[in-house]
Design an enzyme around this catalytic site. Structure first.
Site, PDB file in Angstrom:
ATOM      1  N   LYS A  61      13.015 -30.925   7.095  1.00 30.58           N
ATOM      2  CA  LYS A  61      13.317 -29.567   6.486  1.00 30.58           C
ATOM      3  C   LYS A  61      13.477 -28.578   7.847  1.00 30.58           C
ATOM      4  O   LYS A  61      13.149 -28.664   8.684  1.00 30.58           O
ATOM      5  CB  LYS A  61      12.013 -29.074   5.720  1.00 30.58           C
ATOM      6  CG  LYS A  61      11.784 -29.795   4.536  1.00 30.58           C
ATOM      7  CD  LYS A  61      10.429 -29.406   3.965  1.00 30.58           C
ATOM      8  CE  LYS A  61       9.970 -30.125   2.794  1.00 30.58           C
ATOM      9  NZ  LYS A  61      11.058 -29.690   1.594  1.00 30.58           N
ATOM     10  N   ARG A  68       8.506 -38.143  -5.615  1.00 38.57           N
ATOM     11  CA  ARG A  68       9.003 -38.957  -6.673  1.00 38.57           C
ATOM     12  C   ARG A  68       8.847 -40.365  -6.129  1.00 38.57           C
ATOM     13  O   ARG A  68       8.434 -41.171  -7.087  1.00 38.57           O
ATOM     14  CB  ARG A  68      10.264 -38.821  -7.142  1.00 38.57           C
ATOM     15  CG  ARG A  68      11.309 -39.013  -6.155  1.00 38.57           C
ATOM     16  CD  ARG A  68      12.699 -38.473  -6.624  1.00 38.57           C
ATOM     17  NE  ARG A  68      12.792 -36.731  -6.252  1.00 38.57           N
ATOM     18  CZ  ARG A  68      13.826 -36.150  -6.615  1.00 38.57           C
ATOM     19  NH1 ARG A  68      15.033 -36.661  -7.158  1.00 38.57           N
ATOM     20  NH2 ARG A  68      13.678 -34.594  -6.093  1.00 38.57           N
TER      21      ARG A  68
END
Ligand code: BES
Ligand code: MN
Ligand code: ZN
Length: 491
Positions: A272, A346
């Protein structure tokens, strides 16, 4: 220090309190229950209302000084013209406690007029939320500069005798929120998977609940290649934790609550940007919500079976980290192509959602700070809700509303399945820019074999700015939604 709350009947005009809070709706009329108090402060409240200096609007606050006897100060807090009075009172009470805490009042008494049990509970929960703060990591100010923290709050109500269990319930819920927010606010170097597991064990010990903890070894044995794929970039031992509360009939299928517990999410190799990355310590708010809710549910002694489960790890770039293009295999046998290592939540949930099948759930509700896309879709005040059963989604959305943690359903349909098809594996872990929250939920659905609702709390679990009633930091979401959902089924 936790806030001590109580309810009792009293004459506000003669109350010897450092701060008397009066919650008022929009209007210029002095409510009957404030007449005696108004007299005691020389008619100051009535005049203030008549002049329009205070109009009772939502979040409106006015601080008056008291008379020579009775309350030393009076704080008027508006709650507007609400459609949902309990929640409006809760918000006003939160604001009042926040002001009192800043003021250094030490204790307060609160007048809301006639309140029913639900309104009283909401006020008492609101008071506790309002004085929440996390000061563990700060040097205390010198004695002379210190203000008295708010440690005591009393709801003044004529029907106080009938509100005994309401006070206990509010304390239980307050304790749940407090624990969740504490864990969430702790930085990633302190709030590790180990700490989350230890906190779960502590909840278990205090309430005699069975707690199961799987580490890397156990997960390897269970072939949880997806969860372990994320965890392979960090030396910290990942944890899969289950807290079992058995308050319901033996053999009754449990409600299973699941949380994403990324103690920090750097993005991994798909790293990020540095700016605002510090907020990724909040990537464990789903897990914090599970732990806090289990604390509250045990204290409430609800007659239901509930299992709280979370997967905890840290998403790091390293020489051993997962790379884009890698393929991992989850414990249900499905192979997953990694497109972006930042879609790690996920991957963790894939194995957690497969694993909870062992509890034979009546229903599973998961909460995860899963996608930035949910912020684009719904902003910071509404959680995204998706699932495989619309009636169940509506039930969870209702619970979220009661908890003052609004949620809104987003659609799922097989059309979106195309977006997560992989060239080399069964599925891939991202579906492109469009409908990011939905494709994430579609991914999770591949590991679900029971009635299920997914809450994407990426926009709602924490705030990057001060929100009037909530300081910058963890909001407590999804703790209240979990608690209200379970309560709603406990009849
Ligand atoms: N933890 C983030 C999601 C997130 C974003 C939480 C903003 C809170 C605020 C999650 O693991 C993530 O990085 N998601 C990616 C998915 C993408 C790579 C498909 C995202 O939303 O950008
Ligand atoms: Mn991520
Ligand atoms: Zn994440």
């Amino acid at each position: 220090m936790p806030l001590t709350i109580s309810a009792r009947a009293a004459n506000p005009a003669t109350l010897n309190t450092p701060l008397l809070v009066a919650l008022l709706p929009t209007g210029t009329e002095l409510p009957t229950h404030l007449k005696a108090l108004d007299k005691a402060v020389g008619g100051a409240i009535g005049r203030t209302l008549r002049r329009g200096d205070f109009r009772g609007g939502r979040d409106e606050v006015l601080h008056l000084t008291g008379g020579s006897r009775g309350p030393r100060r009076v704080l008027l807090v508006g709650y507007g013209t609400p459609t949902d009075r309990p929640l409006a009172l809760r918000r006003a009470a939160t604001l009042a406690a926040r002001q009192a805490h800043r003021l250094g009042a030490g204790s307060l008494a609160l007048l809301a007029g006639a309140v029913d049990a639900r309104e009283a509970e909401q006020v008492l929960v609101g008071l506790q939320l309002g004085c929440w703060e996390f000061t563990d990591l700060r040097t205390p100010p010198p004695e002379a500069d210190r203000r008295a923290p708010l440690t005591e709050a009393t709801l003044i109500a004529d029907n106080a005798k009938a509100l005994g269990s309401v006070v206990d319930n509010a304390i239980a819920i307050g304790a749940g929120y407090d624990l969740s927010r504490r864990l969430a606010q702790m930085p990633g170097n302190l709030c590790t998977p180990d700490l989350l597991a230890d906190t779960a064990r502590d909840v278990g010990t205090r309430h005699s609940l069975k707690v199961t903890v799987l580490g890397r070894k156990e997960m390897e044995r269970a072939k949880m290649g997806s969860f372990l794929g994320v965890a392979q970039g960090t030396p910290q031992d990942p944890k899969l934790v289950a807290i079992e509360y058995r308050g319901g009939p033996k053999g009754e299928k449990p409600i299973v609550l699941v949380g994403k517990g990324l103690c920090f999410d750097t993005g991994g190799i798909s790293i990020k940007p540095a700016e605002r990355m510090e907020f990724m310590k909040f990537d464990m708010c789903g897990a914090a919500g599970v732990i806090g809710a289990m604390e509250a549910i045990a204290r409430l002694a609800l007659p239901v079976n509930v299992v709280g489960v979370f997967g905890a790890t840290t998403n790091m770039p390293s020489g051993t980290a997962l790379k884009p293009g890698d393929v991992v295999t989850a414990s249900n046998g499905k192979s997953i192509e990694i497109i972006n290592t930042d879609a790690e939540g996920r991957l963790v949930l894939a194995d957690v959602l497969s694993w909870v099948t062992r509890f034979d759930p009546a229903v599973v509700v998961d909460a995860a700070t899963l996608t930035g896309a949910v912020v684009v879709a719904l902003g910071n005040f509404t959680t995204g809700a998706l699932g495989n059963d619309d009636t169940l989604v509506a039930e969870v959305v209702g619970a979220a509303r009661r908890a003052s943690e609004p949620a809104w359903q987003l659609p799922m349909s097989d059309d979106y399945r195309e977006l997560i098809k992989s060239d080399v594996a069964d599925i891939k872990n991202t579906g492109g820019r469009a409908a990011g929250t939905i494709t994430a939920a579609m991914f999770l659905r591949e590991f679900v074999s029971y009635p299920w609702v997914h809450l994407d709390v990426a926009g709602t679990a924490y705030s990057e700015s001060d929100l009037t009633i909530i300081p910058k930091g963890p909001t407590g979401v999804p703790t209240g939604t979990f608690i209200e959902f379970v309560r709603g089924r406990a009849h």
